[in-house]
Motif scaffolding. Structure first.
Motif, PDB file in Angstrom:
ATOM      1  N   ARG A  47       0.648  -1.167  -0.319  1.00 22.73           N
ATOM      2  CA  ARG A  47      -0.138   0.083   0.003  1.00 22.73           C
ATOM      3  C   ARG A  47       0.648   1.024   0.143  1.00 22.73           C
ATOM      4  N   THR A  50       2.397   1.633  -3.232  1.00 24.87           N
ATOM      5  CA  THR A  50       1.801   1.472  -4.514  1.00 24.87           C
ATOM      6  C   THR A  50       0.921   3.611  -4.497  1.00 24.87           C
ATOM      7  N   ILE A  51       1.010   4.290  -3.266  1.00 23.08           N
ATOM      8  CA  ILE A  51       0.677   5.015  -2.879  1.00 23.08           C
ATOM      9  C   ILE A  51       1.559   6.314  -3.609  1.00 23.08           C
ATOM     10  N   GLU A  52       2.714   6.145  -3.279  1.00 23.47           N
ATOM     11  CA  GLU A  52       4.628   6.428  -3.448  1.00 23.47           C
ATOM     12  C   GLU A  52       4.090   6.184  -4.955  1.00 23.47           C
ATOM     13  N   LEU A  54       1.803   5.997  -7.331  1.00 18.99           N
ATOM     14  CA  LEU A  54       0.701   6.435  -8.287  1.00 18.99           C
ATOM     15  C   LEU A  54       1.029   8.752  -7.621  1.00 18.99           C
ATOM     16  N   THR A  55       1.577   9.253  -7.188  1.00 20.80           N
ATOM     17  CA  THR A  55       1.574  10.129  -6.605  1.00 20.80           C
ATOM     18  C   THR A  55       2.752  10.545  -7.695  1.00 20.80           C
ATOM     19  N   THR A  60      -3.740  10.149  -9.352  1.00 19.79           N
ATOM     20  CA  THR A  60      -4.269  10.038  -7.463  1.00 19.79           C
ATOM     21  C   THR A  60      -3.980   8.676  -6.788  1.00 19.79           C
ATOM     22  N   GLU A  61      -4.264   9.505  -5.304  1.00 18.87           N
ATOM     23  CA  GLU A  61      -4.052   7.424  -4.844  1.00 18.87           C
ATOM     24  C   GLU A  61      -4.907   7.585  -3.946  1.00 18.87           C
ATOM     25  N   GLU A  63      -7.973   5.369  -3.385  1.00 18.68           N
ATOM     26  CA  GLU A  63      -8.874   4.322  -3.119  1.00 18.68           C
ATOM     27  C   GLU A  63      -9.371   2.952  -4.239  1.00 18.68           C
ATOM     28  N   TYR A  65      -7.647   3.674  -7.502  1.00 15.28           N
ATOM     29  CA  TYR A  65      -6.671   3.814  -8.156  1.00 15.28           C
ATOM     30  C   TYR A  65      -5.785   2.471  -7.781  1.00 15.28           C
ATOM     31  N   VAL A  66      -5.577   2.371  -5.986  1.00 17.81           N
ATOM     32  CA  VAL A  66      -4.897   1.470  -5.748  1.00 17.81           C
ATOM     33  C   VAL A  66      -4.976  -0.126  -5.287  1.00 17.81           C
TER      34      VAL A  66
END
Length: 231
Positions: A47, A50-52, A54-55, A60-61, A63, A65-66
């Motif tokens: 998680r 993935t957030i890192e 994506l941004t 966008t981060e 949910e 997209y996650v």
């Protein structure tokens, strides 16, 4: 009873580089972009990574997209399953230590891993390392960006399944990175470092490891280190 919570990558198996390649493919397949930012992987959760990513690549981060990234990573990993024994290896002694602990009625083994649940199984099964691990009560990288949440999640699932609490002093968190050690220390568990990853024994001790092993190759020493400090 002792609850032993294993990290996977560079603790039990070595699939060096596979995570980077899977994320590169996922970004390209989903969004048509090439990876231009490489995060630090050791000890991180899926998680968090993935957030890192994506941004860093302008997405966008949220949910949605996650979850799309998670689904694509699982699809890519599933395609790779026939080749996993070629793409990685079990680390020396991993199978023997798992089997030895698995033969003890006073030990429960599961995972605290940054991997998604599906990826954890895909990485362990090719070498038979899932035989003595209860995958149902693991703490996985889909849960949180913070690794210490994975430890508490696994402890709660183990307690629910076995109908008894596992005090922190009876829980052993074992891994190869300072983040593994910090996650266990956050909850007051026993922490055991294995210097088979990218961090030295000194770094693992400095991050709070109660004991550090050079590897799992010496089964007797590894089992003793895992169980000696647990109440």
């Amino acid at each position: 009873m002792t609850l032993v919570l294993w990290d996977i990558d560079l603790t039990l198996v070595d699939y060096s580089g596979i995570g980077r390649r899977w994320y590169q493919k996922a970004l390209r397949n989903l969004f048509g972009v090439d990876m231009r930012h490489l995060p630090e992987f050791p000890g991180r959760t899926e998680r968090s990574l993935t957030i890192e990513l994506l941004t860093a690549h302008g997405m966008t981060e949220d949910e949605e997209y996650v979850q799309r990234m998670f689904a694509e990573l699982i699809r890519i990993a599933d395609e790779a399953r026939p080749d996993m024994t070629r793409l990685g290896r079990a680390l020396p002694g991993a199978a023997e230590v798992l089997a030895t602990l698995g033969g003890r009625p006073d030990v429960v083994q599961s995972l605290v891993t940054g991997n998604l649940p599906e990826l954890a199984g895909y990485k362990l099964a090719p070498f038979g390392l899932d035989r003595h691990i209860d995958l149902e009560i693991g703490g996985y990288g889909s849960i949180s960006a913070d690794r210490h949440d994975l430890v508490s999640g696994a402890m709660a699932l183990a307690a629910a399944k076995h109908g008894r609490e596992f005090p922190a002093s009876s829980v052993v968190v074992i891994g190869d990175s300072p983040l593994d050690m910090a996650a266990g220390a956050y909850h007051g568990t026993v922490t055991v470092g294995v210097a088979t990853g990218r961090h030295s024994a000194e770094e693992l001790r400095a991050s709070g490891a109660h004991a550090v092993l050079p590897s799992l190759a010496d089964t007797e020493a590894a089992v003793a280190a895992l169980l000696r400090s647990a109440a």
